[in-house]
Scaffold this motif. Structure first.
Motif, PDB file in Angstrom:
ATOM      1  N   LEU A 150      21.372  70.291  -6.727  1.00  0.00           N
ATOM      2  CA  LEU A 150      22.428  70.369  -5.711  1.00  0.00           C
ATOM      3  C   LEU A 150      23.564  69.393  -5.996  1.00  0.00           C
ATOM      4  N   THR A 151      23.863  69.187  -7.262  1.00  0.00           N
ATOM      5  CA  THR A 151      24.998  68.349  -7.638  1.00  0.00           C
ATOM      6  C   THR A 151      26.191  69.238  -7.957  1.00  0.00           C
ATOM      7  N   GLY A 152      27.378  68.667  -7.855  1.00  0.00           N
ATOM      8  CA  GLY A 152      28.602  69.421  -8.099  1.00  0.00           C
ATOM      9  C   GLY A 152      29.644  69.044  -7.071  1.00  0.00           C
ATOM     10  N   GLY A 153      30.191  70.033  -6.386  1.00  0.00           N
ATOM     11  CA  GLY A 153      31.185  69.731  -5.369  1.00  0.00           C
ATOM     12  C   GLY A 153      31.830  70.983  -4.832  1.00  0.00           C
ATOM     13  N   ILE A 154      32.336  70.879  -3.599  1.00  0.00           N
ATOM     14  CA  ILE A 154      33.045  71.975  -2.946  1.00  0.00           C
ATOM     15  C   ILE A 154      34.449  71.486  -2.614  1.00  0.00           C
ATOM     16  N   GLY A 155      35.451  72.183  -3.117  1.00  0.00           N
ATOM     17  CA  GLY A 155      36.828  71.790  -2.869  1.00  0.00           C
ATOM     18  C   GLY A 155      37.365  70.873  -3.951  1.00  0.00           C
ATOM     19  N   TYR A 156      38.681  70.819  -4.049  1.00  0.00           N
ATOM     20  CA  TYR A 156      39.326  70.073  -5.136  1.00  0.00           C
ATOM     21  C   TYR A 156      38.950  68.595  -5.132  1.00  0.00           C
ATOM     22  N   LYS A 157      39.021  67.953  -3.977  1.00  0.00           N
ATOM     23  CA  LYS A 157      38.831  66.503  -3.916  1.00  0.00           C
ATOM     24  C   LYS A 157      37.443  66.094  -4.406  1.00  0.00           C
ATOM     25  N   ASP A 158      36.407  66.700  -3.833  1.00  0.00           N
ATOM     26  CA  ASP A 158      35.045  66.319  -4.210  1.00  0.00           C
ATOM     27  C   ASP A 158      34.719  66.712  -5.646  1.00  0.00           C
ATOM     28  N   LEU A 159      35.174  67.889  -6.064  1.00  0.00           N
ATOM     29  CA  LEU A 159      34.844  68.338  -7.413  1.00  0.00           C
ATOM     30  C   LEU A 159      35.570  67.505  -8.464  1.00  0.00           C
ATOM     31  N   HIS A 160      36.812  67.136  -8.189  1.00  0.00           N
ATOM     32  CA  HIS A 160      37.539  66.270  -9.121  1.00  0.00           C
ATOM     33  C   HIS A 160      36.826  64.929  -9.264  1.00  0.00           C
ATOM     34  N   ARG A 161      36.382  64.365  -8.156  1.00  0.00           N
ATOM     35  CA  ARG A 161      35.637  63.105  -8.212  1.00  0.00           C
ATOM     36  C   ARG A 161      34.346  63.272  -9.010  1.00  0.00           C
ATOM     37  N   PHE A 162      33.662  64.388  -8.784  1.00  0.00           N
ATOM     38  CA  PHE A 162      32.404  64.637  -9.495  1.00  0.00           C
ATOM     39  C   PHE A 162      32.635  64.722 -10.998  1.00  0.00           C
ATOM     40  N   TYR A 163      33.638  65.500 -11.407  1.00  0.00           N
ATOM     41  CA  TYR A 163      33.934  65.610 -12.836  1.00  0.00           C
ATOM     42  C   TYR A 163      34.336  64.260 -13.426  1.00  0.00           C
ATOM     43  N   ARG A 164      35.234  63.560 -12.753  1.00  0.00           N
ATOM     44  CA  ARG A 164      35.799  62.313 -13.281  1.00  0.00           C
ATOM     45  C   ARG A 164      34.768  61.193 -13.373  1.00  0.00           C
ATOM     46  N   ASP A 165      33.956  61.038 -12.313  1.00  0.00           N
ATOM     47  CA  ASP A 165      33.096  59.862 -12.214  1.00  0.00           C
ATOM     48  C   ASP A 165      31.640  60.111 -12.590  1.00  0.00           C
ATOM     49  N   TYR A 166      31.216  61.378 -12.602  1.00  0.00           N
ATOM     50  CA  TYR A 166      29.795  61.642 -12.792  1.00  0.00           C
ATOM     51  C   TYR A 166      29.493  62.599 -13.943  1.00  0.00           C
ATOM     52  N   PHE A 167      30.145  63.757 -13.957  1.00  0.00           N
ATOM     53  CA  PHE A 167      29.771  64.759 -14.954  1.00  0.00           C
ATOM     54  C   PHE A 167      30.289  64.411 -16.348  1.00  0.00           C
ATOM     55  N   ILE A 168      31.581  64.197 -16.474  1.00  0.00           N
ATOM     56  CA  ILE A 168      32.160  63.972 -17.804  1.00  0.00           C
ATOM     57  C   ILE A 168      31.615  62.708 -18.462  1.00  0.00           C
ATOM     58  N   PRO A 169      31.548  61.573 -17.756  1.00  0.00           N
ATOM     59  CA  PRO A 169      30.972  60.384 -18.405  1.00  0.00           C
ATOM     60  C   PRO A 169      29.446  60.362 -18.367  1.00  0.00           C
ATOM     61  N   GLY A 170      28.835  61.353 -17.729  1.00  0.00           N
ATOM     62  CA  GLY A 170      27.397  61.308 -17.497  1.00  0.00           C
ATOM     63  C   GLY A 170      26.543  62.007 -18.527  1.00  0.00           C
ATOM     64  N   ASN A 171      27.150  62.509 -19.605  1.00  0.00           N
ATOM     65  CA  ASN A 171      26.364  63.154 -20.651  1.00  0.00           C
ATOM     66  C   ASN A 171      26.171  62.189 -21.817  1.00  0.00           C
ATOM     67  N   PRO A 172      24.942  62.025 -22.288  1.00  0.00           N
ATOM     68  CA  PRO A 172      24.695  61.091 -23.393  1.00  0.00           C
ATOM     69  C   PRO A 172      25.355  61.565 -24.684  1.00  0.00           C
ATOM     70  N   PRO A 173      25.599  60.661 -25.624  1.00  0.00           N
ATOM     71  CA  PRO A 173      26.242  61.036 -26.893  1.00  0.00           C
ATOM     72  C   PRO A 173      25.490  62.118 -27.657  1.00  0.00           C
ATOM     73  N   SER A 174      24.195  62.211 -27.445  1.00  0.00           N
ATOM     74  CA  SER A 174      23.375  63.188 -28.172  1.00  0.00           C
ATOM     75  C   SER A 174      23.412  64.578 -27.548  1.00  0.00           C
ATOM     76  N   PHE A 175      24.122  64.740 -26.436  1.00  0.00           N
ATOM     77  CA  PHE A 175      24.106  65.998 -25.686  1.00  0.00           C
ATOM     78  C   PHE A 175      24.686  67.142 -26.522  1.00  0.00           C
ATOM     79  N   LYS A 176      23.924  68.241 -26.631  1.00  0.00           N
ATOM     80  CA  LYS A 176      24.367  69.416 -27.385  1.00  0.00           C
ATOM     81  C   LYS A 176      24.072  70.685 -26.588  1.00  0.00           C
ATOM     82  N   MET A 177      24.968  71.655 -26.716  1.00  0.00           N
ATOM     83  CA  MET A 177      24.761  72.970 -26.113  1.00  0.00           C
ATOM     84  C   MET A 177      24.973  74.040 -27.177  1.00  0.00           C
TER      85      MET A 177
END
Length: 290
Positions: A150-177
């Motif tokens: 249940l992580t993520g966000g609804i609406g611009y404000k919350d989702l922008h914060r989630f991407y900026r502070d949690y998702f984008i910096p939250g993946n380890p260097p080894s992360f691959k898809m």
């Protein structure tokens, strides 16, 4: 009389019945006709001229079977697609809209490159790592839901914060898809992916507040992405959280609640490996009588 070209009709209720009746006349040449819960089907046995793109959406309470492409939506009433009515049903309305959009695009011979929209968005997330630019690829009020946590966000404000502070910096260097398969629909892209990483940092979207274990993890992940007007509307992301917890040591399959015998019906990285190569792991190993 010369044929008259009608670009499109999207009609509801009584109006839907009227345009369906008009559409049966040979003088009309329809690009597309979407009728939502008409109160009657004119001359049900007649059908519509070949080449007419007609679709009818019916509530389950309507006892009608038109001779054209039609869909019946269970447990809803006529009015389910109109947001200002009490009968509005978000799920059925969304499904009907996707089907209507498909017939409109077919009638107008419009093709939309949904893959590019999604790939541009993903590149900004994982390569450029730019939260502002990522949000610019989305509608004004988007949402993202990682279903298991249940992580993520609804609406611009919350989702922008989630991407900026949690998702984008939250993946380890080894992360691959690795993309395994892709299905493109009228307004959705569905990706099946193999995700792998070493758990060297807290990963807020997948393992929120779980301290690093330095364990190797691999898991199959499915992303269902909805696109409207050339921008991302929402993302639903699924993966097997039990498999992830087994691999980092937070879930022991041999510990059955209540002290029972056997093991929990969960697997670790083998589940992801079998998605990549179906012959890499034997099937039915958890079925004791197999």
């Amino acid at each position: 009389m010369d044929a008259v070209l009608i670009n499109r009709f999207v009609a509801f209720g009584q109006a839907a019945a009227v345009v369906l009746e008009e559409g049966q006349k040979p003088i009309w040449k329809l690009c597309a006709l979407a009728a939502y819960y008409p109160d009657k089907i004119p001359v049900p046995s007649a059908g519509w001229p070949s080449g007419h793109n007609v679709i009818v959406h019916l509530a389950s309470s309507q006892n009608m079977v038109p001779k054209c492409r039609h869909y019946i939506y269970p447990e809803v009433q006529a009015g389910f697609a109109e947001e200002d009515l009490d009968m509005y049903d978000k799920v059925s309305a969304g499904l009907a809209w996707s089907r209507t959009l498909a017939i409109l695009r077919k009638g107008f011979e419009i093709e939309v490159d949904l893959e590019k929209v999604w790939e541009d968005h993903a590149e900004l997330e994982f390569v450029s790592k730019d939260a502002d630019a990522t949000m610019a690829t989305m509608v004004a009020e988007p949402y993202v839901n990682h279903i298991p946590t249940l992580t993520g966000g609804i609406g611009y404000k919350d989702l922008h914060r989630f991407y900026r502070d949690y998702f984008i910096p939250g993946n380890p260097p080894s992360f691959k898809m690795k993309l395994l398969s892709r299905t493109v629909g009228t307004d959705r892209v569905v990706d099946e992916m193999h995700v792998s990483f070493r758990h060297t940092q807290i990963i807020p979207w997948m393992l929120p507040d779980v301290e690093p274990t330095d364990k190797e993890v691999e898991v199959a992940l499915v992303a269902i992405v909805c696109i409207r007007g050339g921008k991302l509307y929402h993302e639903h992301i699924y993966w097997d959280q039990a498999s992830v917890l087994v691999q980092i040591g937070l879930l022991d399959p041999t510990l059955v609640p209540g002290g029972g015998k056997g093991r929990l019906p969960v697997v670790g990285g083998a589940g992801a490996r079998k998605v990549v190569d179906e012959s890499s792991v034997r099937s039915n190993e958890l079925i004791s009588s197999w």
